[in-house]
Design an enzyme around this catalytic site. Structure first.
Site, PDB file in Angstrom:
ATOM      1  N   HIS A 155       0.831  -1.208   0.000  1.00 54.55           N
ATOM      2  CA  HIS A 155       0.000   0.000   0.000  1.00 54.55           C
ATOM      3  C   HIS A 155       0.865   1.257   0.000  1.00 54.55           C
ATOM      4  O   HIS A 155       2.058   1.199   0.279  1.00 54.55           O
ATOM      5  CB  HIS A 155      -0.927   0.036   1.216  1.00 54.55           C
ATOM      6  CG  HIS A 155      -2.109  -0.878   1.095  1.00 54.55           C
ATOM      7  ND1 HIS A 155      -2.053  -2.211   1.454  1.00 54.55           N
ATOM      8  CD2 HIS A 155      -3.372  -0.652   0.639  1.00 54.55           C
ATOM      9  CE1 HIS A 155      -3.238  -2.770   1.230  1.00 54.55           C
ATOM     10  NE2 HIS A 155      -4.056  -1.858   0.735  1.00 54.55           N
ATOM     11  N   LYS A 159      -0.441   4.771   4.569  1.00 54.13           N
ATOM     12  CA  LYS A 159      -1.369   3.851   5.242  1.00 54.13           C
ATOM     13  C   LYS A 159      -0.949   3.639   6.693  1.00 54.13           C
ATOM     14  O   LYS A 159       0.228   3.430   6.979  1.00 54.13           O
ATOM     15  CB  LYS A 159      -1.421   2.504   4.505  1.00 54.13           C
ATOM     16  CG  LYS A 159      -2.427   1.543   5.131  1.00 54.13           C
ATOM     17  CD  LYS A 159      -2.785   0.404   4.219  1.00 54.13           C
ATOM     18  CE  LYS A 159      -3.745  -0.566   4.875  1.00 54.13           C
ATOM     19  NZ  LYS A 159      -5.035   0.042   5.261  1.00 54.13           N
TER      20      LYS A 159
HETATM   21  P1  NAD Z   1      -6.507   9.255   4.771  1.00 61.19           P
HETATM   22  O1  NAD Z   1      -5.461   9.373   5.825  1.00 61.19           O
HETATM   23  O2  NAD Z   1      -6.217   9.805   3.427  1.00 61.19           O
HETATM   24  O3  NAD Z   1      -7.867   9.947   5.272  1.00 61.19           O
HETATM   25  C1  NAD Z   1      -8.361   9.706   6.558  1.00 61.19           C
HETATM   26  C2  NAD Z   1      -9.477  10.690   6.858  1.00 61.19           C
HETATM   27  O4  NAD Z   1     -10.008  10.352   8.128  1.00 61.19           O
HETATM   28  C3  NAD Z   1      -9.021  12.142   6.918  1.00 61.19           C
HETATM   29  O5  NAD Z   1     -10.050  12.973   6.425  1.00 61.19           O
HETATM   30  C4  NAD Z   1      -8.817  12.366   8.414  1.00 61.19           C
HETATM   31  O6  NAD Z   1      -9.028  13.716   8.786  1.00 61.19           O
HETATM   32  C5  NAD Z   1      -9.887  11.471   8.993  1.00 61.19           C
HETATM   33  N1  NAD Z   1      -9.522  10.988  10.337  1.00 61.19           N
HETATM   34  C6  NAD Z   1      -8.580  10.066  10.639  1.00 61.19           C
HETATM   35  N2  NAD Z   1      -8.519   9.911  11.974  1.00 61.19           N
HETATM   36  C7  NAD Z   1      -9.417  10.739  12.502  1.00 61.19           C
HETATM   37  C8  NAD Z   1      -9.821  11.049  13.845  1.00 61.19           C
HETATM   38  N3  NAD Z   1      -9.258  10.431  14.904  1.00 61.19           N
HETATM   39  N4  NAD Z   1     -10.814  11.942  14.017  1.00 61.19           N
HETATM   40  C9  NAD Z   1     -11.407  12.552  12.978  1.00 61.19           C
HETATM   41  N5  NAD Z   1     -11.042  12.336  11.680  1.00 61.19           N
HETATM   42  C10 NAD Z   1     -10.075  11.432  11.469  1.00 61.19           C
HETATM   43  O7  NAD Z   1      -6.851   7.700   4.716  1.00 61.19           O
HETATM   44  P2  NAD Z   1      -7.548   6.885   3.519  1.00 61.19           P
HETATM   45  O8  NAD Z   1      -6.515   6.362   2.599  1.00 61.19           O
HETATM   46  O9  NAD Z   1      -8.691   7.694   2.980  1.00 61.19           O
HETATM   47  O10 NAD Z   1      -8.106   5.612   4.322  1.00 61.19           O
HETATM   48  C11 NAD Z   1      -9.080   5.782   5.349  1.00 61.19           C
HETATM   49  C12 NAD Z   1      -9.469   4.397   5.896  1.00 61.19           C
HETATM   50  O11 NAD Z   1     -10.102   3.632   4.862  1.00 61.19           O
HETATM   51  C13 NAD Z   1      -8.290   3.547   6.386  1.00 61.19           C
HETATM   52  O12 NAD Z   1      -8.688   2.814   7.524  1.00 61.19           O
HETATM   53  C14 NAD Z   1      -8.033   2.604   5.221  1.00 61.19           C
HETATM   54  O13 NAD Z   1      -7.427   1.394   5.594  1.00 61.19           O
HETATM   55  C15 NAD Z   1      -9.466   2.380   4.754  1.00 61.19           C
HETATM   56  N6  NAD Z   1      -9.622   1.929   3.365  1.00 61.19           N
HETATM   57  C16 NAD Z   1     -10.552   0.974   3.154  1.00 61.19           C
HETATM   58  C17 NAD Z   1     -10.836   0.561   1.868  1.00 61.19           C
HETATM   59  C18 NAD Z   1     -11.927  -0.456   1.661  1.00 61.19           C
HETATM   60  O14 NAD Z   1     -12.196  -0.833   0.497  1.00 61.19           O
HETATM   61  N7  NAD Z   1     -12.610  -0.895   2.717  1.00 61.19           N
HETATM   62  C19 NAD Z   1     -10.140   1.107   0.798  1.00 61.19           C
HETATM   63  C20 NAD Z   1      -9.186   2.092   1.042  1.00 61.19           C
HETATM   64  C21 NAD Z   1      -8.942   2.515   2.340  1.00 61.19           C
END
Ligand code: NAD
Length: 262
Positions: A155, A159
């Site tokens: 990834h 991540k």
């Molecule tokens: P990212 O870091 O780009 O975005 C995370 C978002 O969540 C940001 O807007 C951040 O402000 C917010 N955030 C994080 N912690 C927070 C907190 N404690 N309080 C308030 N807001 C908070 O991450 P991303 O790449 O968008 O991934 C987000 C999640 O989705 C991860 O857990 C990742 O593993 C998961 N994901 C899942 C899939 C799927 O298909 N299920 C696919 C991609 C990513």
């Protein structure tokens, strides 16, 4: 009752400034079956695809006061915030699609509690290719007793959790098909010969890779590799919105992405 075909559902997107939150908003703007009626982020961000982004601290009040009501909240954030947002949605009677990964047991239980009040659909991976990979891996693991199995995921360098939620799902699938494999070994260093019952687990972090998962099964002179590569995050956003459209209007309970695909 699920939303009738042709209805456009109203979606709230959390983490609207994050990688996945942005993808979900942009993907929704290309679809007729859903519209983003509310978007929040913990820190201020400019509008995303023309959608204003509110302060996440106001989410409970915004959900409670939304008129017309929000149908489904789509959350890709972090474990702490996801639990908080899902609780807010449950309090407002709003269904939840949760893509966030990396929950501990207590957080898992909190999400499960919310499913007593509203429909909650979770998936560690919202791509159809991974759903197909899971079926292929389960069949191959059952068909290849005694083979060594190693799981490798790759990834982007931002991540947080490792191994990925998808890798954990694949490991659960493998262990179900091969109960003799009951020890997850995360990387190897020094004198670390393979032992019976071990599944090697490897997590690589580099660049902007959206997500790759490989399952290697090796016997004597016989190697099977099953690999999925997500070309972009768009595929996850599309799957999550498919799930949201499917979930809207259903009864409270815990749902799985495989039900959407079926
Ligand atoms: P990212 O870091 O780009 O975005 C995370 C978002 O969540 C940001 O807007 C951040 O402000 C917010 N955030 C994080 N912690 C927070 C907190 N404690 N309080 C308030 N807001 C908070 O991450 P991303 O790449 O968008 O991934 C987000 C999640 O989705 C991860 O857990 C990742 O593993 C998961 N994901 C899942 C899939 C799927 O298909 N299920 C696919 C991609 C990513």
């Amino acid at each position: 009752m699920a939303a009738e075909t042709g209805d456009s559902i109203r979606v709230a997107v959390t983490g609207a400034g994050g990688r996945m939150g942005r993808e979900v908003i942009e993907a929704a703007s290309d679809r007729d079956d859903c519209e983003v009626s509310l978007a929040v982020n913990r820190s201020p961000v400019d509008p995303v695809a023309g959608v204003e982004v509110a302060d996440a601290a106001d989410l409970p009040a915004l959900l409670a006061g939304a008129d017309p009501a929000v149908d489904v909240l789509v959350d890709f954030t972090g474990p702490d915030s996801s639990v908080e947002y899902v609780a807010a949605a449950a309090g407002a009677g709003v269904a939840c699609v949760v893509g966030t990964t990396g929950f501990d047991d207590e957080q898992e239980a909190a999400i499960a509690d919310a499913a007593d009040a509203v429909p909650v659909l979770r998936a560690s991976n919202f791509s159809r290719g991974i759903a197909a990979l899971r079926r292929a891996v389960s069949a191959a693991a059952a068909a290849l007793p005694g083979y060594d199995v190693e799981v490798t995921e790759t990834h982007h360098n931002g991540k947080v959790d490792a191994p990925s939620g998808t890798a954990l799902t694949l490991l659960d699938d493998i262990e179900e098909a091969r109960p003799d494999l009951d020890e997850r070994v995360h990387g190897r260093e020094g004198d670390a010969p393979r032992t019976d019952g071990e599944i090697g687990v490897h997590a690589r972090r580099a660049g902007d890779i959206a997500g790759e998962h490989e399952v290697l099964m090796a016997g004597d002179e016989n190697v099977l590799e099953l690999t999925h590569r997500a070309g972009s995050r768009r595929v996850f956003a599309a799957g999550a919105l498919d799930a949201a459209a499917w979930l809207a209007g259903r009864d409270a309970g815990a749902y799985d992405f495989t039900e959407v695909l079926e």
